[in-house]
Write an enzyme that holds these catalytic residues in place. Structure first.
Site, short mmCIF file in Angstrom:
data_model
loop_
_atom_site.label_atom_id
_atom_site.label_comp_id
_atom_site.label_asym_id
_atom_site.label_seq_id
_atom_site.Cartn_x
_atom_site.Cartn_y
_atom_site.Cartn_z
N GLU A 129 2.78 -12.90 13.19
CA GLU A 129 3.51 -11.81 13.84
C GLU A 129 2.65 -10.91 14.70
O GLU A 129 2.93 -9.72 14.83
CB GLU A 129 4.25 -10.96 12.79
N GLU B 293 3.29 -15.68 16.66
CA GLU B 293 3.22 -16.82 15.76
C GLU B 293 3.52 -16.35 14.35
O GLU B 293 4.00 -15.23 14.16
CB GLU B 293 1.85 -17.52 15.87
N TRP C 282 0.84 -1.20 0.00
CA TRP C 282 0.00 0.00 0.00
C TRP C 282 0.88 1.26 0.00
O TRP C 282 0.67 2.21 0.75
CB TRP C 282 -0.93 -0.01 1.21
#
Length: 844
Positions: free
Chosen positions: A499, A496, A347
């Site tokens: 993140e 995990e 983006w």
């Protein structure tokens, strides 16, 4: 027809900034552009149509393409952007003004299917002109060359070049200089960061045709776009723009008549203006045809080295070879084996430098200079992504690059001088890895992700078993420190694989178990049996406890029985109970949710790493809920979310993600599901997932991070979004799926893990007893992994049968069952047999 008349605005601008005639010398050029420091700098769209670089290490220039133009260009490392974008501006001087990326239609083609060499065609929507650009880098030097054919359908068109630098990973502190024969941009901070003149970063743009006019300016105030768009003429001629968001403009001396005009544009990079221009001139003199031939030959030679997996594809291997080249192109040429996640800023048009606190990339020989720039997007190294890419190279037969990746991981592993992690408790970092880092190894973000410490061990095991590395070169210095870290501080993870949350995650546990088993194999060959025994003990304990930690039996989806995405996510000190009603905050605006309410696909990693059989009861129970909650059928084929309530994606109407949104479908998860189907024995079903991934690729064969999941909004369903295209992990998963199909099995499952947990010898204890709602059965015994001190929780199965699989248990043993690991059953110990089903009917 596009017409904009802002002549009065231009007059007012001159009056407001106080420009006087005294600024101009005899050449008619002003000394310095007004309007510093210019508008806020943002990057370009991350929806890349292509990425490229020369094969080989002499040329350290990388480029990306978007919306028909050159977007971010990187040099001298792949984590160091130097250019925001480069495009043409067109006008007839009286009635219209066109910006190439916005006012033309775009087409991308390959000059050769086995080379990252591109032909871009930009066609005016009103049919007045066509711009054809062939784009490569010079394999012999640090230059980027475009061979341009401008086909004017009408006479009187004027052609301008607009160069928007972003030197040293930011557009905030750039300097620009416009001269009659070259445009220059640089960042003085790079030159003086460590008082070392060799780390200056300069660029020079030259052309094979003369410049009619040149000007430097500040974006949004005195740049060429503002100048020409106002009255269709280039009136400003500033020689310099200092310390801001600068842009440089050239009017090309093209014949005014209609017809085709061909010319070359070259950008050279160097440590000063002279070396940058000299490089550009050398490439211009060398000639585009020769450069093009060398560039294409380099990539074609690479494609000859890898395994031909075309027969497994649905497009005659086009996406396969592109994927292999894209992955190779994401490797740095100074730090061998260092590979970034993507040549993008997700983006990017909504990502402004001044809102970021990221440090810019660090060149060899320099230290952080105190400036905070960014956003860096995905052009840093994630050990997890590097593992995915390295195993794809193994699948493609490129062991050399995979081995380089492992060696690079060895250089960035934390040593004894790295300090401590401060998550839940304070413990040393030694043996672990940064969440992500610059190529230099300097950490970027500061999270602890246990799978990123586990996966390098698995990669090393793969290469060792392929006889590509020596165990002795890696065990003591690399494998053992990582395995010690995992075995002492796992299975909990601060983050995990997505993140965001702390706790106990099936995907992380799967990687940890596999890594410990692989590490034990290293330990055995390295005469370290005590370590091997310790690693296997921890791996077996965790493998026996996965369900008690992460498998809920009273969830709100389906029949309530499935693996959670993560448990204990409410905080690092929370317990791991998948049946409780603990809530946690889902990242990116996902809100407060019950842990057992959130499903992800990480449980499939238990199958992928060889810990669970594809038809395991708990895996099978979860698939139904996973498909119900996570799966979306697009016109391209099945897509999957990371997890429900994911907020990492565009807003519902398609506006860019800026902190909260709605997560979209991830093509790499389609590949993961294809691997699962293959492990089930559904070989014919794999083609559906392969063809779906091929459908998710864009016109330039770039696989995105995310694809659109709606029939309304900014994009078409199954089309790449604005997140990151290409994503190296997506291309890696596609390659591995092709190789797995060829082999008829999941190719990257570590055999040593599979042998331990999925062999014919399996000891199962089944306790037939109804303990009532909210209670459970635990097992204690006299042989590891059982003990008389603490029970192993069994798992409920239909018929009120509580099942426990004892992994690594050998010979006869004794055991008893307890309710809630507290109330012992009556009578004598049961006599159990290893490798068999042991059914008991206790009395309490």
């Amino acid at each position: 027809m596009k017409k904009r008349s802002f002549f009065l605005c231009k007059v007012l601008f001159f009056l407001l900034i106080g420009v006087s005639l005294s600024l101009f010398g005899s050449t008619g050029m002003a000394e310095e552009a007004p309007g510093a420091p210019g508008a806020t700098h943002v990057w370009t769209s991350a929806r890349k149509m292509g990425v490229g670089t020369s094969y080989g290490k002499k040329s350290k220039v990388w480029f990306s393409l978007v919306e028909g133009i050159i977007s971010e260009v990187y040099w001298p490392q792949i984590d160091m952007a130097q250019i925001t974008d480069l495009q043409f501006l067109i006008t007839d001087g009286t009635s219209f003004f066109d910006e190439e990326k916005k006012d033309t239609s775009h087409k991308v083609e390959y000059l050769d299917d086995k080379a990252l060499a591109y032909k871009l065609t930009s066609t005016d929507k009103d049919g007045k002109y066509t711009i054809v650009k062939e784009i490569v880098t010079d394999p012999e030097r640090d230059t980027l060359i475009q061979h341009v054919t401008f086909d004017a359908k009408v006479a009187g068109l004027k052609v301008y070049i607009l160069l928007n630098p972003g030197v040293s990973n930011t557009g905030l502190y750039d300097y620009g200089e416009a001269t009659p024969d070259a445009l220059y941009a640089w960042d003085d901070r790079a030159k003086f960061a460590s008082q070392n003149p060799l780390i200056g970063q300069y660029q020079a743009l030259i052309s094979s045709i003369p410049f009619s006019k040149v000007s430097a300016g500040f974006v949004g105030s005195s740049d060429g776009w503002q100048d020409i768009s106002s009255d269709f003429h280039m009136d400003w001629s500033y020689s310099g723009a200092s310390n801001g968001n600068v842009a440089l403009t050239v009017e090309l001396a093209l014949p005014a008549g209609s017809g085709k005009k061909e010319f070359d544009l070259v950008i050279g990079f160097g440590n000063d203006k002279g070396s940058a221009k000299a490089a550009a001139e050398a490439s211009l003199n060398k000639g585009y045809k020769k450069i093009k031939k060398e560039y294409i030959t380099g990539w074609k030679d690479y494609c000859k080295k890898i395994i031909d997996l075309s027969a497994q594809s649905g497009d005659a291997g086009k996406l396969y070879y592109t994927s292999a080249m894209v992955l190779k192109a994401h490797e740095d040429k100074t730090f061998d084996g260092g590979m970034i996640a993507s040549l993008t800023v997700p983006w990017g048009t909504s990502q402004s430098d001044i809102s970021s606190s990221d440090e810019r990339g660090i060149l060899p020989g320099s230290g952080p200079d105190g400036y905070k720039d960014g956003p860096v997007g995905y052009h840093v190294v994630w050990p997890r992504d590097l593992y995915q890419v390295a195993t794809a190279f193994i699948a493609a037969g490129d062991y050399e690059t995979a081995a380089s990746a492992l060696q690079y991981l060895k250089t960035i592993q934390f040593g004894y001088d790295a300090g401590n992690w401060s998550s839940c408790s304070v413990f040393p970092k030694v043996g672990s890895f940064p969440q992500n880092c610059w190529l230099s190894g300097i950490p970027h973000w500061g999270g602890l992700q246990m799978d990123e410490t586990a996966m390098p061990i698995i990669l090393a095991w793969r290469l060792w078993k392929e006889n590509k590395i020596n165990a002795a070169d890696y065990y003591a210095s690399f494998i053992k420190p990582a395995a010690e870290f995992i075995s002492h501080y796992g299975p909990w993870t601060q983050q995990e694989r997505w993140e965001e949350n702390a706790g106990c995650s099936p995907s992380t546990i799967a990687a940890e178990i596999a890594a410990l088993v692989c590490a034990a194999d290293f330990a055995q060959i390295s005469n370290d049996p005590g370590a091997a025994q310790w690693y296997l003990k921890k791996a077996d304990e965790w493998a026996s406890s996965i369900e008690s930690w992460t498998f809920t039996s009273n969830g709100p989806h389906g029949n309530g029985k499935y693996y959670e995405r993560i448990d204990g996510a409410s905080g690092c000190g929370s317990s791991w109970n998948p049946n409780d009603d603990i809530r946690f905050w889902v990242g990116n605006g996902g809100g407060s949710r019950l842990e057992k309410e959130v499903i992800g696909g990480g449980f499939l990693e238990l199958v992928r790493f060889g810990i669970k059989a594809a038809d395991d009861y708990h895996i099978g129970e979860t698939i139904g809920e996973y498909d119900q909650v996570i799966k979306v059928n697009t016109p391209k084929g099945p897509g999957f979310y990371r997890y429900n309530f994911d907020g990492y994606g565009e807003t519902p109407d398609g506006a860019d993600y800026t902190g909260a949104g709605k997560g979209r479908l991830w093509p790499l998860l389609t590949g993961e599901r294809g691997h699962y189907e293959l492990s089930l024995g559904n070989a014919l079903a794999v083609d559906n997932y392969i063809h779906t991934m091929e459908g998710f690729a864009n016109e330039g064969r770039m696989l995105p991070e995310q694809v659109w999941d709606q029939h309304t909004g900014k994009y078409q369903p199954g089309e790449g979004t604005g997140s990151a295209t290409p994503l190296a992990w997506s291309h890696a998963e596609y390659i591995r799926l092709l190789r797995s199909k060829k082999e008829g099995m999941v190719y990257d499952t570590p055999q040593v893990v599979k042998d331990r947990y999925l062999s014919d010898c399996e000891t199962v204890i089944r306790v037939h007893y109804d303990v009532g709602w909210g209670n459970f059965i635990a097992i204690r015994g006299d042989k590891s992994p059982l003990s008389w001190e603490m029970g192993k929780q069994a798992h409920w199965t239909p018929g009120n049968i509580w099942e426990y699989k004892a992994l690594g248990l050998k010979g006869p043993f004794e055991f008893k069952s307890l309710i809630n690991d507290y109330q012992w059953e009556q009578g004598d110990n049961h006599k159990g047999e290893a490798c068999k089903m042991n059914d008991v009917y206790p009395t309490f």
